[in-house]
Enzyme design. Structure first.
Site, mmCIF file in Angstrom:
data_model
loop_
_atom_site.group_PDB
_atom_site.id
_atom_site.type_symbol
_atom_site.label_atom_id
_atom_site.label_comp_id
_atom_site.label_asym_id
_atom_site.label_seq_id
_atom_site.Cartn_x
_atom_site.Cartn_y
_atom_site.Cartn_z
ATOM 1 N N ASP A 1 -11.081 1.082 -7.116
ATOM 2 C CA ASP A 1 -9.930 1.755 -7.729
ATOM 3 C C ASP A 1 -9.892 1.431 -9.211
ATOM 4 O O ASP A 1 -10.500 0.473 -9.658
ATOM 5 C CB ASP A 1 -8.636 1.191 -7.152
ATOM 6 C CG ASP A 1 -8.420 1.576 -5.710
ATOM 7 O OD1 ASP A 1 -7.540 0.977 -5.111
ATOM 8 O OD2 ASP A 1 -9.127 2.467 -5.217
ATOM 9 N N LYS B 1 -7.986 5.577 -7.690
ATOM 10 C CA LYS B 1 -6.564 5.402 -7.420
ATOM 11 C C LYS B 1 -5.910 4.590 -8.533
ATOM 12 O O LYS B 1 -6.318 3.502 -8.857
ATOM 13 C CB LYS B 1 -6.428 4.655 -6.095
ATOM 14 C CG LYS B 1 -5.112 4.792 -5.431
ATOM 15 C CD LYS B 1 -5.255 4.796 -3.928
ATOM 16 C CE LYS B 1 -5.437 3.412 -3.354
ATOM 17 N NZ LYS B 1 -5.344 3.406 -1.892
ATOM 18 N N MET C 1 4.867 -0.387 -8.591
ATOM 19 C CA MET C 1 4.784 1.079 -8.686
ATOM 20 C C MET C 1 6.129 1.710 -9.033
ATOM 21 O O MET C 1 6.413 2.823 -8.612
ATOM 22 C CB MET C 1 4.278 1.686 -7.356
ATOM 23 C CG MET C 1 2.919 1.180 -6.941
ATOM 24 S SD MET C 1 2.386 1.854 -5.351
ATOM 25 C CE MET C 1 3.358 0.889 -4.222
HETATM 26 N N1 SAH Z 1 -2.445 -4.501 -4.036
HETATM 27 C C1 SAH Z 1 -1.891 -4.650 -5.360
HETATM 28 C C2 SAH Z 1 -0.705 -3.732 -5.590
HETATM 29 C C3 SAH Z 1 -1.042 -2.262 -5.472
HETATM 30 S S1 SAH Z 1 0.294 -1.244 -5.924
HETATM 31 C C4 SAH Z 1 -1.503 -6.116 -5.588
HETATM 32 O O1 SAH Z 1 -1.478 -6.915 -4.646
HETATM 33 O O2 SAH Z 1 -1.255 -6.475 -6.736
HETATM 34 C C5 SAH Z 1 -0.002 -1.022 -7.649
HETATM 35 C C6 SAH Z 1 1.117 -1.663 -8.438
HETATM 36 O O3 SAH Z 1 0.858 -3.055 -8.615
HETATM 37 C C7 SAH Z 1 1.265 -1.145 -9.840
HETATM 38 O O4 SAH Z 1 2.009 0.048 -9.865
HETATM 39 C C8 SAH Z 1 2.021 -2.273 -10.510
HETATM 40 O O5 SAH Z 1 3.391 -2.242 -10.153
HETATM 41 C C9 SAH Z 1 1.411 -3.476 -9.849
HETATM 42 N N2 SAH Z 1 0.356 -4.059 -10.676
HETATM 43 C C10 SAH Z 1 -0.931 -4.227 -10.342
HETATM 44 N N3 SAH Z 1 -1.617 -4.843 -11.330
HETATM 45 C C11 SAH Z 1 -0.723 -5.074 -12.307
HETATM 46 C C12 SAH Z 1 -0.801 -5.685 -13.601
HETATM 47 N N4 SAH Z 1 -1.947 -6.188 -14.065
HETATM 48 N N5 SAH Z 1 0.331 -5.744 -14.346
HETATM 49 C C13 SAH Z 1 1.493 -5.264 -13.896
HETATM 50 N N6 SAH Z 1 1.628 -4.683 -12.684
HETATM 51 C C14 SAH Z 1 0.539 -4.588 -11.898
#
Ligand code: SAH
Length: 244
Positions: A35, A57, A171
């Site tokens: 992704d 994604k 998100m």
């Molecule tokens: N599986 C991922 C989350 C997937 S949903 C996890 O465990 O982190 C995707 C969301 O994660 C984004 O919309 C944001 O809200 C958050 N996210 C992921 N990486 C991020 C980052 N480096 N900084 C801020 N938010 C992040």
């Protein structure tokens, strides 16, 4: 044909926040299905000749639809020995890793899950915000902030947020106004502390601090991926800020 597809968490962005196990699997991969959320530098660790499949994604939006992603993973398992499905953060935290695993299981393909450091905890940490703090708050909740606007029945039980728990919305950037006004509606103070953290744990990390009333205005222009954190712990950043 591979006996096991590895569903691998890539961590939140900082490449050094990968696990030792995930790095080993990437170094052995024949194919990596990834992704946008996963740091692209990770792919440099793959061996020569490794195939890369970008399923694109970003942030809850899926240019390649989930059923198609499931099928790509399955087809890769028929073709290759070492299949890595690389996902941002942790594969089971809003990562749809469970759906991908079920799809493989139904087709008799084995899988394993390599947990990753989720953004929900690590991104606040890089902003100097602990999700729990003795004497301040003893629990936290991770919520999806991605709900189609105007959805007749929200799956989010807003009334259940009338607690002092730390709330972490993933998100949710595009719904920030709705989230903060819903929290005020259920009785949270307008000056309740709130932060938005964009591109956390990377050199482009940006942190905006505000209140439920001001945060939407203040966070204008921030880019995804971003998360929202609501709670008294946000105030600790004054003293615990370290990374940015
Ligand atoms: N599986 C991922 C989350 C997937 S949903 C996890 O465990 O982190 C995707 C969301 O994660 C984004 O919309 C944001 O809200 C958050 N996210 C992921 N990486 C991020 C980052 N480096 N900084 C801020 N938010 C992040």
């Amino acid at each position: 044909m591979s006996k096991t597809v590895h569903l691998v968490g890539a961590g939140p962005g900082d490449i050094e926040l990968m696990t030792v196990k995930s790095l080993r699997l990437i170094r052995e991969a024949d194919v990596i299905i990834f992704d946008r959320l996963a740091n692209p530098l990770i792919l440099k660790e793959a061996p020569q000749g490794c195939e890369f499949i970008d399923v694109g994604k970003t942030d809850g939006k899926h240019p390649v639809k989930q059923p198609e992603i499931n099928e790509i993973i399955y087809q890769s398992s028929l073709k290759y020995e070492n299949v890595v499905r690389l996902k941002g953060g942790d594969p089971f935290v809003f990562g749809r890793g469970g759906e991908e695993a079920l799809y493989l299981r139904e087709r008799g393909v084995g899988f394993d899950i390599i947990p990753g450091i989720t953004s929900a905890i690590s991104v606040p940490a890089y902003a100097g915000i602990p999700v729990t703090q003795r004497g301040v708050v003893s629990s936290f909740r991770v919520i999806t902030g991605h709900e189609a606007p105007g959805k007749a029945v929200s799956q989010i039980d807003w009334d259940s947020f009338a607690t002092d728990e730390t709330l972490v919305f993933l998100m949710g950037l595009n719904n920030l106004g709705r989230i903060s006004s819903n929290l005020i509606k259920i009785g949270k103070r307008k000056d309740y502390p709130c932060a938005v953290i964009s591109k956390g744990t990377t050199e482009n990390q940006k942190v905006v601090i505000g209140t439920l009333e001001t945060i939407e205005e203040k966070a204008k222009g921030l880019e995804t991926p971003a998360l929202i954190i609501v709670g008294e712990v946000v105030n600790l950043r004054d003293e615990l800020r370290w990374f940015d």
